[in-house]
Design a protein around this motif. Structure first.
Motif, PDB file in Angstrom:
ATOM      1  N   VAL A   2     -73.672  73.151   0.617  1.00  0.00           N
ATOM      2  CA  VAL A   2     -72.985  73.719   1.770  1.00  0.00           C
ATOM      3  C   VAL A   2     -71.570  74.080   1.335  1.00  0.00           C
ATOM      4  O   VAL A   2     -70.866  73.264   0.744  1.00  0.00           O
ATOM      5  N   LEU A   3     -71.196  75.305   1.593  1.00  0.00           N
ATOM      6  CA  LEU A   3     -69.833  75.767   1.323  1.00  0.00           C
ATOM      7  C   LEU A   3     -69.183  76.085   2.659  1.00  0.00           C
ATOM      8  O   LEU A   3     -69.827  76.618   3.559  1.00  0.00           O
ATOM      9  N   GLU A   4     -67.903  75.792   2.766  1.00  0.00           N
ATOM     10  CA  GLU A   4     -67.179  76.061   4.006  1.00  0.00           C
ATOM     11  C   GLU A   4     -66.106  77.109   3.745  1.00  0.00           C
ATOM     12  O   GLU A   4     -65.403  77.062   2.733  1.00  0.00           O
ATOM     13  N   PHE A   5     -66.009  78.052   4.669  1.00  0.00           N
ATOM     14  CA  PHE A   5     -65.002  79.103   4.614  1.00  0.00           C
ATOM     15  C   PHE A   5     -64.293  79.147   5.955  1.00  0.00           C
ATOM     16  O   PHE A   5     -64.889  78.805   6.980  1.00  0.00           O
ATOM     17  N   PRO A   6     -63.058  79.604   5.976  1.00  0.00           N
ATOM     18  CA  PRO A   6     -62.327  79.631   7.248  1.00  0.00           C
ATOM     19  C   PRO A   6     -62.903  80.627   8.259  1.00  0.00           C
ATOM     20  O   PRO A   6     -62.766  80.440   9.462  1.00  0.00           O
ATOM     21  N   THR A   7     -63.560  81.688   7.749  1.00  0.00           N
ATOM     22  CA  THR A   7     -64.156  82.693   8.633  1.00  0.00           C
ATOM     23  C   THR A   7     -65.422  83.248   7.982  1.00  0.00           C
ATOM     24  O   THR A   7     -65.606  83.131   6.767  1.00  0.00           O
ATOM     25  N   ALA A  11     -66.282  84.374   3.936  1.00  0.00           N
ATOM     26  CA  ALA A  11     -67.517  84.057   3.210  1.00  0.00           C
ATOM     27  C   ALA A  11     -68.140  85.325   2.636  1.00  0.00           C
ATOM     28  O   ALA A  11     -68.577  85.343   1.481  1.00  0.00           O
ATOM     29  N   ASP A  39     -72.033  80.455  11.785  1.00  0.00           N
ATOM     30  CA  ASP A  39     -70.704  80.544  12.382  1.00  0.00           C
ATOM     31  C   ASP A  39     -70.455  79.334  13.276  1.00  0.00           C
ATOM     32  O   ASP A  39     -71.048  79.205  14.339  1.00  0.00           O
ATOM     33  N   GLY A  40     -69.604  78.444  12.807  1.00  0.00           N
ATOM     34  CA  GLY A  40     -69.193  77.293  13.601  1.00  0.00           C
ATOM     35  C   GLY A  40     -70.306  76.316  13.902  1.00  0.00           C
ATOM     36  O   GLY A  40     -71.203  76.616  14.668  1.00  0.00           O
ATOM     37  N   TYR A  45     -73.792  68.444  12.459  1.00  0.00           N
ATOM     38  CA  TYR A  45     -74.777  69.425  12.017  1.00  0.00           C
ATOM     39  C   TYR A  45     -75.458  68.961  10.737  1.00  0.00           C
ATOM     40  O   TYR A  45     -74.811  68.485   9.812  1.00  0.00           O
TER      41      TYR A  45
END
Length: 60
Positions: A2-7, A11, A39-40, A45
């Motif tokens: 899992v990678l997280e990006f601010p938006t 991504a 998205d969010g 989760y």
């Protein structure tokens, strides 16, 4: 993974970047799976449950 990006746009920019595209063949040859943008998500989760549902053809 899992990678997280601010938006979502951040991504997409990362995915399309020349740096990632140069490495992408290594990932696709060695790690099974498909990228999925979400998205969010809530703090609890579970991406494994989502992946399992997608593989089974279930709607999540």
């Amino acid at each position: 993974m899992v990678l997280e990006f601010p938006t979502i746009e951040a991504a997409r920019t990362w995915y399309a970047s020349p740096a990632y595209q140069e490495l992408a063949p290594l990932r696709t040859r060695n790690i099974p799976g498909d990228p999925v943008l979400v998205d969010g998500v809530a703090p609890d989760y579970d991406p494994r449950a989502t992946a399992a549902a997608l593989r089974a053809g279930s709607v999540v």
